[in-house]
Design an enzyme around this catalytic site. Sequence first.
Site, PDB file in Angstrom:
ATOM      1  N   HIS A  33       0.844  -1.208   0.000  1.00  0.00           N
ATOM      2  CA  HIS A  33       0.000   0.000   0.000  1.00  0.00           C
ATOM      3  C   HIS A  33       0.881   1.260   0.000  1.00  0.00           C
ATOM      4  O   HIS A  33       0.607   2.217  -0.728  1.00  0.00           O
ATOM      5  CB  HIS A  33      -0.900   0.024   1.241  1.00  0.00           C
ATOM      6  CG  HIS A  33      -1.857  -1.124   1.338  1.00  0.00           C
ATOM      7  ND1 HIS A  33      -1.654  -2.187   2.184  1.00  0.00           N
ATOM      8  CD2 HIS A  33      -3.017  -1.384   0.691  1.00  0.00           C
ATOM      9  CE1 HIS A  33      -2.660  -3.045   2.071  1.00  0.00           C
ATOM     10  NE2 HIS A  33      -3.498  -2.590   1.164  1.00  0.00           N
ATOM     11  N   ASP A 146      -2.531  -7.974  -7.671  1.00  0.00           N
ATOM     12  CA  ASP A 146      -3.876  -8.408  -8.041  1.00  0.00           C
ATOM     13  C   ASP A 146      -4.063  -8.172  -9.538  1.00  0.00           C
ATOM     14  O   ASP A 146      -4.823  -7.292  -9.963  1.00  0.00           O
ATOM     15  CB  ASP A 146      -4.909  -7.647  -7.204  1.00  0.00           C
ATOM     16  CG  ASP A 146      -4.744  -7.942  -5.727  1.00  0.00           C
ATOM     17  OD1 ASP A 146      -5.191  -9.002  -5.283  1.00  0.00           O
ATOM     18  OD2 ASP A 146      -4.119  -7.124  -5.016  1.00  0.00           O
ATOM     19  N   SER A 181       0.703  -9.168   1.838  1.00  0.00           N
ATOM     20  CA  SER A 181      -0.751  -9.233   1.785  1.00  0.00           C
ATOM     21  C   SER A 181      -1.284  -9.106   3.196  1.00  0.00           C
ATOM     22  O   SER A 181      -0.675  -9.605   4.147  1.00  0.00           O
ATOM     23  CB  SER A 181      -1.191 -10.582   1.204  1.00  0.00           C
ATOM     24  OG  SER A 181      -2.559 -10.804   1.505  1.00  0.00           O
TER      25      SER A 181
END
Length: 253
Positions: A33, A146, A181
């Site tokens: 992130h 992803d 993750s």
Amino acid sequence: MRLVRTIAEVRAAVGGAGTIGLVPTMGAFHDGHRSLFRAARGECDLVVASLFVNPTQFESGRDLDAYPRDEAADARVAEAAGVDVVFAPPGAELYPDGFQTWVDVEQLAATLEGAHRPRHFRGVATICLKLFNIVRPQRAYFGQKDAQQVAVVRRMVRDLNVDVELRVLPTVRDHDGLALSSRNARLSREERERALALPRALATKNAARARELLADLDVDYVEVADLDPKVLAAAVRVGETRLIDNVVLEEER
Ligand code: AMP
């Protein structure tokens, strides 16, 4: 940094800004992130991170309930990474009573992850379009981790003429190779050892070889996926935890 909870507040917070960058997230922030936040910070005048554990992209209530949540820690990470606005709405703000409109990216969403999680990408595409409409970003930031999600959102943006540029950042990995993750926190030490077969298998960049290396795990799929870029993608279950990962096979066309 401002933390806002309503659509009206986030619209007011972005009003009049120059270039807006949106980073859609479900929280439990890690360096994956952070890399998206920093990229947005470097390219945009105003950076918005949405923090919403989107119920419609989960197949089971148990998985949704088990998803890690730590908003206070996330707010600190976001602020340190240069995020200007965190949009963390309650569920009813985005899915009020009577909600019934969905974005269905038909074929792409039925393969790979979609074959194992039939309603997942409908939830993803719908929440992304809603966030694009609410925040009106010029750029939106996603992780290559992803890969199919990127492909689904890209298809949706093209098909529905959404005026946003997608920026895709490389997968960030832990020192042992496991892709970062939010779900990794659920792995016991022994499970994490076993999970390392996943990045090792994908690193071969060969589907048959990867299948051999994953023989001891509960494998949902290991497949070459002709996305843009082409990837070798896999999903495995280690104990109660389902992990996905991929490696790029060809550079972007
Ligand atoms: P999530 O909060 O898991 O929904 O992820 C939010 C965004 O971060 C998505 O675009 C993900 O693809 C991206 N992301 C998650 N993990 C990683 C990672 N290890 N490296 C790069 N991006 C990631």
